[in-house]
Each structure stands twice: as structure tokens, then as C-alpha cells.
Design a protein around this motif. Structure first.
Motif, PDB file in Angstrom:
ATOM      1  N   GLN A 166       0.749  -1.130   0.232  1.00  0.00           N
ATOM      2  CA  GLN A 166      -0.191  -0.103  -0.081  1.00  0.00           C
ATOM      3  C   GLN A 166       0.869   1.324   0.129  1.00  0.00           C
ATOM      4  OE1 GLN A 166      -2.810  -0.126   3.185  1.00  0.00           O
ATOM      5  NE2 GLN A 166      -3.329  -2.397   2.905  1.00  0.00           N
ATOM      6  N   LEU A 167       0.808   2.182  -0.835  1.00  0.00           N
ATOM      7  CA  LEU A 167       1.291   3.283  -1.023  1.00  0.00           C
ATOM      8  C   LEU A 167       0.319   4.569  -1.044  1.00  0.00           C
ATOM      9  CD1 LEU A 167       3.942   2.660  -3.848  1.00  0.00           C
ATOM     10  CD2 LEU A 167       4.194   2.398  -1.262  1.00  0.00           C
ATOM     11  N   THR A 168       0.816   5.744  -0.347  1.00  0.00           N
ATOM     12  CA  THR A 168      -0.044   6.871  -0.259  1.00  0.00           C
ATOM     13  C   THR A 168       0.794   8.079  -0.627  1.00  0.00           C
ATOM     14  OG1 THR A 168      -1.589   5.976   1.287  1.00  0.00           O
ATOM     15  CG2 THR A 168      -1.704   7.951   1.120  1.00  0.00           C
ATOM     16  N   LEU A 169       0.459   8.974  -1.569  1.00  0.00           N
ATOM     17  CA  LEU A 169       1.106   9.969  -1.818  1.00  0.00           C
ATOM     18  C   LEU A 169       0.148  11.210  -1.630  1.00  0.00           C
ATOM     19  CD1 LEU A 169       3.081   7.950  -3.238  1.00  0.00           C
ATOM     20  CD2 LEU A 169       3.332   9.745  -5.104  1.00  0.00           C
ATOM     21  N   ASP A 170      -0.138  11.660  -0.632  1.00  0.00           N
ATOM     22  CA  ASP A 170      -1.158  12.812  -0.008  1.00  0.00           C
ATOM     23  C   ASP A 170      -0.461  14.061   0.313  1.00  0.00           C
ATOM     24  OD1 ASP A 170      -0.115  11.828   2.365  1.00  0.00           O
ATOM     25  OD2 ASP A 170      -2.003  10.987   2.911  1.00  0.00           O
ATOM     26  N   SER A 171      -1.121  14.757   1.237  1.00  0.00           N
ATOM     27  CA  SER A 171      -0.672  16.117   1.447  1.00  0.00           C
ATOM     28  C   SER A 171       0.478  15.973   2.402  1.00  0.00           C
ATOM     29  CB  SER A 171      -1.761  16.736   2.231  1.00  0.00           C
ATOM     30  OG  SER A 171      -2.372  16.327   3.098  1.00  0.00           O
ATOM     31  N   ASP A 172       0.685  14.905   3.130  1.00  0.00           N
ATOM     32  CA  ASP A 172       1.820  14.664   3.838  1.00  0.00           C
ATOM     33  C   ASP A 172       3.104  14.370   3.013  1.00  0.00           C
ATOM     34  OD1 ASP A 172       0.575  14.747   6.410  1.00  0.00           O
ATOM     35  OD2 ASP A 172      -0.064  12.632   6.442  1.00  0.00           O
ATOM     36  N   PHE A 173       3.040  13.907   1.824  1.00  0.00           N
ATOM     37  CA  PHE A 173       4.144  13.845   1.023  1.00  0.00           C
ATOM     38  C   PHE A 173       4.431  14.770   0.316  1.00  0.00           C
ATOM     39  CE2 PHE A 173       6.051  12.353  -2.899  1.00  0.00           C
ATOM     40  CZ  PHE A 173       7.348  11.339  -2.586  1.00  0.00           C
ATOM     41  N   HIS A 208      -7.309  -1.558  -5.152  1.00  0.00           N
ATOM     42  CA  HIS A 208      -7.860  -0.338  -4.469  1.00  0.00           C
ATOM     43  C   HIS A 208      -7.243   0.964  -4.775  1.00  0.00           C
ATOM     44  CE1 HIS A 208      -9.814   0.865  -0.350  1.00  0.00           C
ATOM     45  NE2 HIS A 208      -9.768   2.308  -1.235  1.00  0.00           N
ATOM     46  N   LEU A 209      -8.050   1.839  -5.548  1.00  0.00           N
ATOM     47  CA  LEU A 209      -7.325   2.897  -6.090  1.00  0.00           C
ATOM     48  C   LEU A 209      -8.231   4.219  -5.870  1.00  0.00           C
ATOM     49  CD1 LEU A 209      -5.230   4.186  -8.070  1.00  0.00           C
ATOM     50  CD2 LEU A 209      -6.842   3.785  -9.956  1.00  0.00           C
ATOM     51  N   VAL A 210      -7.119   5.186  -5.331  1.00  0.00           N
ATOM     52  CA  VAL A 210      -7.693   6.537  -4.818  1.00  0.00           C
ATOM     53  C   VAL A 210      -7.211   7.549  -5.843  1.00  0.00           C
ATOM     54  CG1 VAL A 210      -8.076   8.263  -3.007  1.00  0.00           C
ATOM     55  CG2 VAL A 210      -8.489   5.751  -2.544  1.00  0.00           C
ATOM     56  N   LEU A 211      -7.972   8.500  -6.387  1.00  0.00           N
ATOM     57  CA  LEU A 211      -7.349   9.357  -7.168  1.00  0.00           C
ATOM     58  C   LEU A 211      -8.034  10.793  -7.233  1.00  0.00           C
ATOM     59  CD1 LEU A 211      -6.780   7.884 -10.700  1.00  0.00           C
ATOM     60  CD2 LEU A 211      -5.101   8.142  -9.072  1.00  0.00           C
ATOM     61  N   THR A 225      -2.879   5.351  -3.297  1.00  0.00           N
ATOM     62  CA  THR A 225      -3.633   6.685  -3.054  1.00  0.00           C
ATOM     63  C   THR A 225      -2.791   7.977  -3.601  1.00  0.00           C
ATOM     64  OG1 THR A 225      -4.777   5.762  -1.323  1.00  0.00           O
ATOM     65  CG2 THR A 225      -4.553   8.197  -1.332  1.00  0.00           C
ATOM     66  N   LEU A 226      -3.359   8.647  -4.562  1.00  0.00           N
ATOM     67  CA  LEU A 226      -2.774   9.691  -4.971  1.00  0.00           C
ATOM     68  C   LEU A 226      -3.556  11.022  -4.866  1.00  0.00           C
ATOM     69  CD1 LEU A 226      -0.241  11.278  -6.519  1.00  0.00           C
ATOM     70  CD2 LEU A 226      -1.528  10.622  -8.662  1.00  0.00           C
ATOM     71  N   CYS A 227      -3.288  12.109  -4.038  1.00  0.00           N
ATOM     72  CA  CYS A 227      -3.853  13.176  -3.863  1.00  0.00           C
ATOM     73  C   CYS A 227      -3.464  14.435  -4.133  1.00  0.00           C
ATOM     74  CB  CYS A 227      -4.125  13.264  -2.193  1.00  0.00           C
ATOM     75  SG  CYS A 227      -5.001  11.858  -1.484  1.00  0.00           S
ATOM     76  N   PHE A 236       1.612   0.968 -14.927  1.00  0.00           N
ATOM     77  CA  PHE A 236       2.346   0.189 -13.662  1.00  0.00           C
ATOM     78  C   PHE A 236       1.212  -0.477 -12.611  1.00  0.00           C
ATOM     79  CE2 PHE A 236       3.918   0.568  -9.457  1.00  0.00           C
ATOM     80  CZ  PHE A 236       5.011  -0.498  -9.475  1.00  0.00           C
ATOM     81  N   LEU A 237       0.204   0.304 -12.375  1.00  0.00           N
ATOM     82  CA  LEU A 237      -0.628  -0.074 -11.472  1.00  0.00           C
ATOM     83  C   LEU A 237      -1.440  -1.184 -12.152  1.00  0.00           C
ATOM     84  CD1 LEU A 237      -1.882   3.168  -9.797  1.00  0.00           C
ATOM     85  CD2 LEU A 237      -0.454   1.650  -8.881  1.00  0.00           C
ATOM     86  N   SER A 238      -1.953  -1.078 -13.202  1.00  0.00           N
ATOM     87  CA  SER A 238      -2.609  -1.883 -14.020  1.00  0.00           C
ATOM     88  C   SER A 238      -1.841  -3.501 -14.023  1.00  0.00           C
ATOM     89  CB  SER A 238      -2.890  -1.563 -15.346  1.00  0.00           C
ATOM     90  OG  SER A 238      -3.419  -2.386 -16.222  1.00  0.00           O
ATOM     91  N   ARG A 239      -0.424  -3.312 -14.460  1.00  0.00           N
ATOM     92  CA  ARG A 239       0.306  -4.465 -14.534  1.00  0.00           C
ATOM     93  C   ARG A 239       0.436  -5.139 -13.164  1.00  0.00           C
ATOM     94  NH1 ARG A 239       5.618  -3.996 -18.021  1.00  0.00           N
ATOM     95  NH2 ARG A 239       5.413  -6.441 -17.824  1.00  0.00           N
TER      96      ARG A 239
END
Length: 415
Positions: A48-55, A117-120, A91-93, A109-112
Motif C-alpha cells: 500500500q502506497l499513499t502520496l497525499d498532502s503529507d508527502f 484499491h485505487l484513490v485518485l 492513493t494519489l492526492c 504500472f498499477l494496472s500491470r
């Protein structure tokens, strides 16, 4: 000499390390690579990877200038080239960025990797690239501020069990097709402020929960035999007055299944002078939990009160108070027992009032509900956050004077 702390870290099982890193912001998880040689690549196999406001911490990252776009591209390249193993949730925010960074390679890449679970959350009117429509293993999908234009051969996400769309630009026909092709769909959340050209027919045989915010007249529950939770909130950008009388007397609720137990209604602006129906054309016997908004500073308060009559087996009632703090607001004749001679809520056990401000009309409403509910066990009143302590004390004193069911208790819930 070996650092004992380093030795302890190196002996931790991989599954324990994964659990630790998943709970950290992604930036901090990457920084753990400096702890030891063994930890150098642990973040590279996180599922699980999250690139949100904290990143995206810097102001340049948040506004999205050319430098931020370059950093974004480099970050995505590092993830794509270094990540190993399954990646189930991403997750990408970047919804506050002013420019659109390239995400085509990321989605491919995500598809492959068979993303599930995808959040855009993307900038306004972000057109999703063709690679998005190849993520055919998706089970949970959250999209915000996107433009959906699928290729002609796109058949839908047939494994999807939860779909959430916020301010997504999509045609009525495509949205209807997208939902109907998700045969496993159990949860649907739609936040649509744009006016749709046609009515959306919801055909989802496995759907259990539906949450819709938008123009209620654009949605039709065509085939939802397993629906147990329904939330409807009226919203339009131009705030055109909603013909609530026509909506309530239409056949919309007639299509609701016998399994519907939870219902949330907020029909927003009501036109003054509308003739409000005393009840629905039929009773909804299955509804046990009702949540609704009441606008106490309007004469149309009679509408929601009358509507409750259509739920004879109601057990839990939650009311969100909507008002402005008008002083000396007069009492309403329609809130006296004489106006409801044939109304009694025999099964109502619990009532919750949220954002109460102890106005005259509100106290009338509380008194009325107590008198109509012989089986009531508990009433919870949550005062408005700006209500003073002295007013709260006066409210408690006033509540003690009201007659209620023998087992009923009144609680004041202070935030």
C-alpha cells in the motif's frame, strides 16, 4: 562493535516491518532505508502506497509548478523502477495543484500490478488517460475531479464492489452503463453538483448502500433488490428551488426494496408557498432508521414531521437541525399535539437531535416527539457548538418539565 538497536531491527519479521511502514507517511517510510542495509529496500515492497498532502509538503508541490511536476515525475519513476512484489492499494492526492502532471505511466504500472484499491484526487477536470481503463482488477475505486472518456472497447470494471465519484465529469449514459456493468457492486457514492442531462437509472443487483448528493430528480432506483441503506442529499449549483412536494409524491420511493432499513433525507432549499404533502402515497414499512434535516427557521417544518408518518415501524430517528440564530422566533401552531391527532410512533426507541440551539420551535419539537413516542427509551440532544453554558442549563431545566414515556431518558451530549 555491532549496534544493538540495529541488530534488533534486522531481526524483525518482514510482515512486522510491513505493518510498521504502512502506518507511516510514505515520505517517512522511505526514510527508514537509512536505518540499516536490511531496511534499505523494505519500503520497495509495501503493498500500500499513499502520496497525499503529507508527502507533497512544500508550497511548490501543493501549487504544482514546473519544478513540482519534475519532482512528481521523478518520484513516480523511482516507485515504478524500485517497487517489487504486489501493490494492492494506491492513493494519489493532488487535487489542489494548478497544473496536470503526467500519470499515464503510473496507471499502466498499477494496472500491470493488478491494483485492487485505487484513490485518485486530481486537479479539476483532469482527463484520465487510456491506461486507467486497463486497471481491470479494481475492487475499490475513488475518483475526484476527473473527466471520464473511456475508449470504445471499454466494458467496465466487472470486479468492482465499491465505487465513489466526487465531482466527476461524466455523461448520464456513461455513468448508467458504468454502474450496470459492475455486477458485484455493493457500495455506491455519487457527489455530482453538475446538472446531468438525463435521468440515471441505477441497475445494481448486489447493491447494499447508495449515497447520492446532487439533483434528486436525476436519479432512479431501477433494480436494487438488496439495497439496505439509502442517502439522498439535494444539491444544485444554481440553487434552483426544489419541488419537494412533487418528489415526495412521485413513485421514487415505491421502487425501494423491502430490505431498505436506513434512510437519510436532506432535500435542501424548499420553495415558499409549496403545498407540502402530509405523507407519502404509501408506507415504507421496512425503514427502521431515519436521518433527516429540519429547517426550524422556516414554516416548512411541517413537511419533515408529516413525512415521518410514512415510516410506521421506525425505531431510530436522527434529526440534523439547520437554522440561523434568529432571536424571538415565534412558536408554530403546527407543532402542537392538536395538529397531529392521529400520529403516534409506537416503535420509536431512540431520538438524536444534532446542533440543537434551544429555540422556542426546537423545544416545541422535542416536546412533540416525547408525547408521540410511548416506547421511547433514549433521547440524545447535542447542543450547537456556539451555545452558551447558561443556555444549556436553562434547556436542561425546561426538558425536565416535559412529559415522556416511563422508560425514556434524556441526555445532553456536550462536545
Amino acid at each position: 562493535m555491532t549496534d544493538p538497536n540495529q541488530s534488533v531491527l534486522s531481526k524483525l519479521p518482514n510482515n512486522v516491518i510491513d505493518e510498521i511502514l504502512i502506518r507511516l507517511p510514505f515520505r517517512d517510510a522511505v526514510c527508514t532505508s537509512i536505518l540499516s542495509k536490511e531496511w534499505r529496500k523494505h519500503w520497495c515492497r509495501l503493498p500500500q502506497l499513499t502520496l497525499d498532502s503529507d508527502f507533497w509538503k512544500s508550497k511548490k508541490d501543493l501549487t504544482g509548478d514546473k519544478r513540482a511536476t519534475s519532482n512528481f515525475t521523478m518520484t513516480i519513476h523511482n516507485i515504478i523502477t524500485r517497487h517489487s512484489g504486489p501493490l494492492t492499494k494506491f492513493t494519489l492526492c493532488i487535487q489542489y495543484w494548478e497544473i496536470y502532471p503526467p500519470i499515464d505511466n503510473l496507471l499502466y504500472f498499477l494496472s500491470r500490478n493488478r491494483i485492487q484499491h485505487l484513490v485518485l484526487k486530481l486537479p479539476r477536470q483532469f482527463k484520465l488517460p487510456p491506461s486507467f481503463f486497463t486497471c481491470l482488477h479494481l475492487r475499490h475505486l475513488f475518483l475526484q475531479n476527473c473527466l471520464l472518456l473511456p475508449p470504445p472497447d471499454f466494458k467496465g470494471f466487472d470486479r468492482l464492489i465499491r465505487l465513489e465519484l466526487h465531482e466527476v465529469t461524466i455523461s448520464s449514459k456513461l455513468l448508467e452503463s458504468l454502474i450496470s456493468n459492475c455486477l458485484l457492486l455493493e457500495q455506491l457514492v455519487l457527489r455530482i453538483s453538475d446538472t446531468l442531462s438525463d435521468i440515471i437509472e441505477i441497475n445494481a443487483p448486489m447493491l447494499k448502500s447508495c449515497d447520492f448528493t446532487g439533483d434528486m430528480t436525476t436519479i432512479c432506483l431501477k433494480c436494487v433488490p438488496r439495497l439496505t441503506e439509502l442517502s439522498l442529499r439535494y444539491y444544485r449549483k444554481d440553487w434552483k428551488e426544489f419541488d419537494v412536494a412533487n418528489f415526495l409524491t412521485s413513485n421514487f420511493f415505491e421502487s425501494c426494496p423491502d430490505h431498505l432499513e436506513h434512510l437519510h433525507l436532506d432535500y435542501g432549499v424548499i420553495a415558499k408557498g409549496q403545498e407540502i404533502p402530509k405523507k407519502l402515497p404509501f408506507d415504507l414499512l421496512c425503514v427502521k432508521h431515519l436521518c433527516m434535516c429540519i429547517y426550524l427557521d422556516r414554516d416548512e417544518i411541517l413537511c419533515p414531521l408529516s413525512l415521518i408518518r410514512s415510516f410506521p415501524f421506525l425505531q431510530y430517528l436522527e434529526i440534523q437541525m439547520e437554522h440561523n440564530f434568529k432571536k424571538n422566533m415565534p412558536a408554530l401552531e403546527c407543532l402542537e399535539m392538536e395538529a397531529f391527532p392521529d400520529v403516534i410512533f409506537e416503535h420509536l426507541r431512540e431520538v438524536t437531535l444534532i446542533e440543537a440551539n434551544a429555540s422556542i420551535r426546537e423545544m416545541q419539537l422535542i416536546k412533540l416527539l416525547l408525547a408521540m413516542s410511548p416506547a421511547l427509551v433514549k433521547m440524545v440532544i447535542s447542543p450547537h457548538r456556539f451555545l452558551g453554558k447558561s443556555t444549556i442549563v436553562k434547556t436542561l431545566t425546561k426538558l425536565a418539565e416535559f412529559e415522556c414515556a416511563p422508560k425514556a431518558e434524556i441526555f445532553l451530549k456536550l462536545v
